[in-house]
Write a protein that holds these residues in place. Sequence first.
Motif, PDB file in Angstrom:
ATOM      1  N   UNK A   1     -23.522 -51.036  -9.470  1.00 36.67           N
ATOM      2  CA  UNK A   1     -22.776 -49.781  -9.500  1.00 36.67           C
ATOM      3  C   UNK A   1     -22.110 -49.531  -8.146  1.00 36.67           C
ATOM      4  N   UNK A   2     -22.810 -49.865  -7.080  1.00 40.24           N
ATOM      5  CA  UNK A   2     -22.222 -49.710  -5.749  1.00 40.24           C
ATOM      6  C   UNK A   2     -20.979 -50.577  -5.623  1.00 40.24           C
ATOM      7  N   UNK A   3     -21.061 -51.823  -6.095  1.00 43.74           N
ATOM      8  CA  UNK A   3     -19.928 -52.740  -6.017  1.00 43.74           C
ATOM      9  C   UNK A   3     -18.728 -52.211  -6.794  1.00 43.74           C
ATOM     10  N   UNK A   4     -18.971 -51.714  -7.988  1.00 45.69           N
ATOM     11  CA  UNK A   4     -17.891 -51.166  -8.811  1.00 45.69           C
ATOM     12  C   UNK A   4     -17.224 -49.981  -8.127  1.00 45.69           C
ATOM     13  N   UNK A   5     -18.044 -49.129  -7.516  1.00 44.97           N
ATOM     14  CA  UNK A   5     -17.508 -47.959  -6.817  1.00 44.97           C
ATOM     15  C   UNK A   5     -16.718 -48.371  -5.577  1.00 44.97           C
ATOM     16  N   UNK A   6     -17.210 -49.370  -4.863  1.00 49.39           N
ATOM     17  CA  UNK A   6     -16.485 -49.869  -3.690  1.00 49.39           C
ATOM     18  C   UNK A   6     -15.123 -50.431  -4.090  1.00 49.39           C
ATOM     19  N   UNK A   7     -15.069 -51.064  -5.252  1.00 48.25           N
ATOM     20  CA  UNK A   7     -13.790 -51.595  -5.757  1.00 48.25           C
ATOM     21  C   UNK A   7     -12.802 -50.457  -5.969  1.00 48.25           C
ATOM     22  N   UNK A   8     -13.288 -49.339  -6.505  1.00 49.79           N
ATOM     23  CA  UNK A   8     -12.429 -48.173  -6.726  1.00 49.79           C
ATOM     24  C   UNK A   8     -11.969 -47.582  -5.395  1.00 49.79           C
ATOM     25  N   UNK A   9     -12.867 -47.550  -4.416  1.00 51.90           N
ATOM     26  CA  UNK A   9     -12.526 -47.054  -3.082  1.00 51.90           C
ATOM     27  C   UNK A   9     -11.407 -47.907  -2.474  1.00 51.90           C
ATOM     28  N   UNK A  10     -11.540 -49.210  -2.600  1.00 54.63           N
ATOM     29  CA  UNK A  10     -10.554 -50.121  -2.016  1.00 54.63           C
ATOM     30  C   UNK A  10      -9.177 -49.931  -2.646  1.00 54.63           C
ATOM     31  N   UNK A  11      -9.137 -49.673  -3.949  1.00 50.26           N
ATOM     32  CA  UNK A  11      -7.840 -49.459  -4.619  1.00 50.26           C
ATOM     33  C   UNK A  11      -7.094 -48.285  -3.991  1.00 50.26           C
ATOM     34  N   UNK A  12      -7.825 -47.205  -3.755  1.00 54.36           N
ATOM     35  CA  UNK A  12      -7.191 -46.023  -3.155  1.00 54.36           C
ATOM     36  C   UNK A  12      -6.764 -46.325  -1.728  1.00 54.36           C
ATOM     37  N   UNK A  13      -7.629 -46.986  -0.973  1.00 49.01           N
ATOM     38  CA  UNK A  13      -7.305 -47.306   0.418  1.00 49.01           C
ATOM     39  C   UNK A  13      -6.093 -48.229   0.524  1.00 49.01           C
ATOM     40  N   UNK A  14      -5.989 -49.178  -0.399  1.00 47.14           N
ATOM     41  CA  UNK A  14      -4.816 -50.070  -0.391  1.00 47.14           C
ATOM     42  C   UNK A  14      -3.550 -49.280  -0.711  1.00 47.14           C
ATOM     43  N   UNK A  15      -3.656 -48.357  -1.633  1.00 47.10           N
ATOM     44  CA  UNK A  15      -2.500 -47.527  -1.980  1.00 47.10           C
ATOM     45  C   UNK A  15      -2.065 -46.682  -0.792  1.00 47.10           C
ATOM     46  N   UNK A  16      -3.068 -46.252   0.003  1.00 50.78           N
ATOM     47  CA  UNK A  16      -2.783 -45.439   1.192  1.00 50.78           C
ATOM     48  C   UNK A  16      -2.445 -46.308   2.415  1.00 50.78           C
ATOM     49  N   UNK A  17      -2.389 -47.632   2.203  1.00 46.02           N
ATOM     50  CA  UNK A  17      -2.070 -48.606   3.259  1.00 46.02           C
ATOM     51  C   UNK A  17      -3.104 -48.630   4.376  1.00 46.02           C
ATOM     52  N   UNK A  18      -4.332 -48.285   4.033  1.00 42.78           N
ATOM     53  CA  UNK A  18      -5.422 -48.376   4.998  1.00 42.78           C
ATOM     54  C   UNK A  18      -6.071 -49.745   4.801  1.00 42.78           C
ATOM     55  N   UNK A  19      -5.352 -50.782   5.206  1.00 42.19           N
ATOM     56  CA  UNK A  19      -5.707 -52.152   4.847  1.00 42.19           C
ATOM     57  C   UNK A  19      -6.987 -52.656   5.519  1.00 42.19           C
ATOM     58  N   UNK A  20      -7.208 -52.282   6.768  1.00 43.32           N
ATOM     59  CA  UNK A  20      -8.416 -52.755   7.453  1.00 43.32           C
ATOM     60  C   UNK A  20      -9.671 -52.231   6.765  1.00 43.32           C
ATOM     61  N   UNK A  21      -9.670 -50.931   6.475  1.00 45.42           N
ATOM     62  CA  UNK A  21     -10.820 -50.328   5.787  1.00 45.42           C
ATOM     63  C   UNK A  21     -10.996 -50.953   4.407  1.00 45.42           C
ATOM     64  N   UNK A  22      -9.903 -51.120   3.697  1.00 40.78           N
ATOM     65  CA  UNK A  22      -9.955 -51.686   2.351  1.00 40.78           C
ATOM     66  C   UNK A  22     -10.526 -53.093   2.371  1.00 40.78           C
ATOM     67  N   UNK A  23     -10.144 -53.873   3.371  1.00 45.41           N
ATOM     68  CA  UNK A  23     -10.634 -55.247   3.464  1.00 45.41           C
ATOM     69  C   UNK A  23     -12.145 -55.278   3.683  1.00 45.41           C
ATOM     70  N   UNK A  24     -12.628 -54.421   4.577  1.00 46.67           N
ATOM     71  CA  UNK A  24     -14.070 -54.367   4.840  1.00 46.67           C
ATOM     72  C   UNK A  24     -14.837 -53.960   3.583  1.00 46.67           C
ATOM     73  N   UNK A  25     -14.287 -52.992   2.865  1.00 40.00           N
ATOM     74  CA  UNK A  25     -14.923 -52.521   1.633  1.00 40.00           C
ATOM     75  C   UNK A  25     -14.961 -53.632   0.584  1.00 40.00           C
ATOM     76  N   UNK A  26     -13.860 -54.366   0.458  1.00 39.38           N
ATOM     77  CA  UNK A  26     -13.797 -55.449  -0.527  1.00 39.38           C
ATOM     78  C   UNK A  26     -14.737 -56.602  -0.177  1.00 39.38           C
ATOM     79  N   UNK A  27     -14.902 -56.887   1.105  1.00 38.12           N
ATOM     80  CA  UNK A  27     -15.846 -57.926   1.512  1.00 38.12           C
ATOM     81  C   UNK A  27     -17.272 -57.530   1.144  1.00 38.12           C
TER      82      UNK A  27
END
Length: 312
Positions: free
Chosen positions: A172-198
């Motif tokens: 469930x944590x992984x699924x939620x992190x995936x959702x977080x990364x989608x929003x961060x990528x849309x907001x162009x917060x790429x560094x944060x999104x990359x860490x979340x996806x890793x």
Amino acid sequence: MPRTLKGKYVTEASKTFQQADDFWHAGNYDEARTYYEKAASLYHDTQDAEGEAFALSRLGELEISLDDFERAEKALLSALELTKHLDVAQNTYGEILIKLAKLETSRGQSLKALQYIQQAKSVLEKIGNRDLLGDAFDQEAYIYLLDGEEKKALDAYKKAAKMFEEDGTTLKEASTLRAIARIQMKERDYDEAHDVLERCRDLYRENGDLLGEASALSAIGCLRYIIRDIENARKALMKSVYLYGKAAHHYAEAESLLYLARVEAFDKERGDYERAKAHYKRSIELFDFLGNDTMKNSVLQEYNNFLNRILG
């Protein structure tokens, strides 16, 4: 609650409940409805209020999936009343509130859905159920997303991820992190999104979830492509294609091949045009195999545009 012993249902009510679940999973919805109602009646006869509520709650969930919102509301409100003042059933009570929020979300009633979520969070915080509290935050985030409030959605998703992490509910944590990364990528917060996806990828890998890991890798590859890190985009997408192929998820494999083709087609210096051609062709073949003419023709058109660009 449905009674089990060593994983097996032992009472007539719990056996009937299991039959209802089996009918639902088999797509026999009328039979599932009948058996959930029968299970609720059997629990009622044995004065097991929580068991009755659990059966009615599952019935409500079934009705939501069938878009029969009136029946869903009737079942869920009945279940809610049974558990409202039952101290030993507060977990079930909180879960029912979340399901009512999902019902109102499906109806397009965001305000009412959020009211149910607030009630659920209050109940679940008191009893310290982090798993269900994470579910509540997750549903809250989804409601905000539907309303276009991405900042609030991101905040709720982060709280959900924290609850799942503390509870050790890693998928469930992984699924939620995936959702977080989608929003961060849309907001162009790429560094944060990359860490979340890793982190997301690591969790899926720890659980042996090939599709989850492949999805995270595909997202990492797309993110790297956006920031023009072609080498690392290629590495992530190649791994994604491999895992999707291993799991025989051909649609997702075809999509990742398309992304990989775009990476190789980026330019002559950092890409590889011959590999791009091969990836485009394989993607087209897979969509053709799946009978998805829309995607097949879309990729074919993109492939032809690529050929015109490099040959023109």
